[in-house]
Design a protein around this motif. Structure first.
Motif, short mmCIF file in Angstrom:
data_model
loop_
_atom_site.label_atom_id
_atom_site.label_comp_id
_atom_site.label_asym_id
_atom_site.label_seq_id
_atom_site.Cartn_x
_atom_site.Cartn_y
_atom_site.Cartn_z
N THR A 85 0.80 -1.22 0.00
CA THR A 85 0.00 0.00 0.00
C THR A 85 0.84 1.28 0.00
OG1 THR A 85 -0.16 -0.11 2.42
CG2 THR A 85 -1.97 -1.10 1.14
N ASP B 72 2.32 3.00 -2.35
CA ASP B 72 1.95 3.99 -3.36
C ASP B 72 0.65 4.71 -3.01
OD1 ASP B 72 4.24 3.42 -4.80
OD2 ASP B 72 3.25 1.93 -6.07
N LEU B 73 -0.26 4.00 -2.38
CA LEU B 73 -1.51 4.62 -1.92
C LEU B 73 -1.21 5.76 -0.95
CD1 LEU B 73 -4.66 4.61 -1.52
CD2 LEU B 73 -4.21 3.03 0.38
N TRP B 74 -0.33 5.51 0.02
CA TRP B 74 -0.01 6.53 1.03
C TRP B 74 0.81 7.67 0.42
CZ3 TRP B 74 -3.69 5.37 3.72
CH2 TRP B 74 -3.95 4.08 4.17
N LYS C 272 0.42 8.77 -2.64
CA LYS C 272 -0.59 9.59 -3.33
C LYS C 272 -1.38 10.44 -2.34
CE LYS C 272 -1.04 6.52 -7.28
NZ LYS C 272 -1.85 5.51 -7.94
#
Length: 177
Positions: free
Chosen positions: A106, A108-110, A112
């Protein structure tokens, strides 16, 4: 996201300073009293804010701080970064070593989310916060006096435009006939 009291207090203190826009510099003791922030903590924050050119100071009797830039040019992100507060919601502080020394699923989610938060805080200026606070203050004063502010739609739209927006066409036809 980890936003500690350092970042929050820096924004609060600069907003307080901006709200006091007077002919004289504002002391940290005054800000401390109004905002219930430790004076020694404010001294640490303002040393960093001064190093970054966000505030300037005047020494001696009658001395204090003032904002060194135009309020519209000071973003909330700039204030937070000036006091060395990271804007980061990753577990690894962006180092990509969050899962057994590798990037977690996760990550890349954080990253972004960090970008969105930074963009938002970068788009909000100290001027905007001052204007919002002044508007709230005026609303409170009006409510205390029992005054209700009304919107004069004539100043917002012409009568023709208003009738087109408010009334369906068939009803306008009946009225004009």
């Amino acid at each position: 996201m980890r936003l500690t009291t350092k970042g929050r207090f820096a924004v609060t203190a600069l907003l307080d300073l901006a709200m006091q826009r007077s002919t004289r510099p504002v002391t940290l003791a005054e800000i401390s009293q109004r905002q219930q922030i430790s004076l020694s903590y404010l001294e640490q924050l303002f040393a960093k804010l001064r190093q970054r050119g966000l505030v300037d100071s005047v020494r001696g009797p009658g001395g204090g701080y003032y904002i060194a830039k135009d309020l519209a040019q000071v973003s909330i992100a700039e204030i937070i970064l000036a006091v060395d507060e990271p804007i980061d919601s990753t577990q690894c502080s962006g180092k990509e070593n969050c899962h057994n020394d590798k990037k977690c699923m996760t990550h890349d989610l954080w990253i972004k989310l960090n970008d969105l938060i930074f963009d938002h805080l970068g788009a909000v200026s100290l001027r905007q916060l001052v204007d919002e606070q002044k508007a709230r203050h005026e609303e409170r004063k009006a409510k205390e006096k029992g005054v209700v502010q009304m919107l004069d739609m004539r100043t917002v739209m012409s009568d023709k435009t208003l009738s087109e927006k408010v009334m369906p066409e068939r009803e306008r036809a009946v009225i004009s006939a």
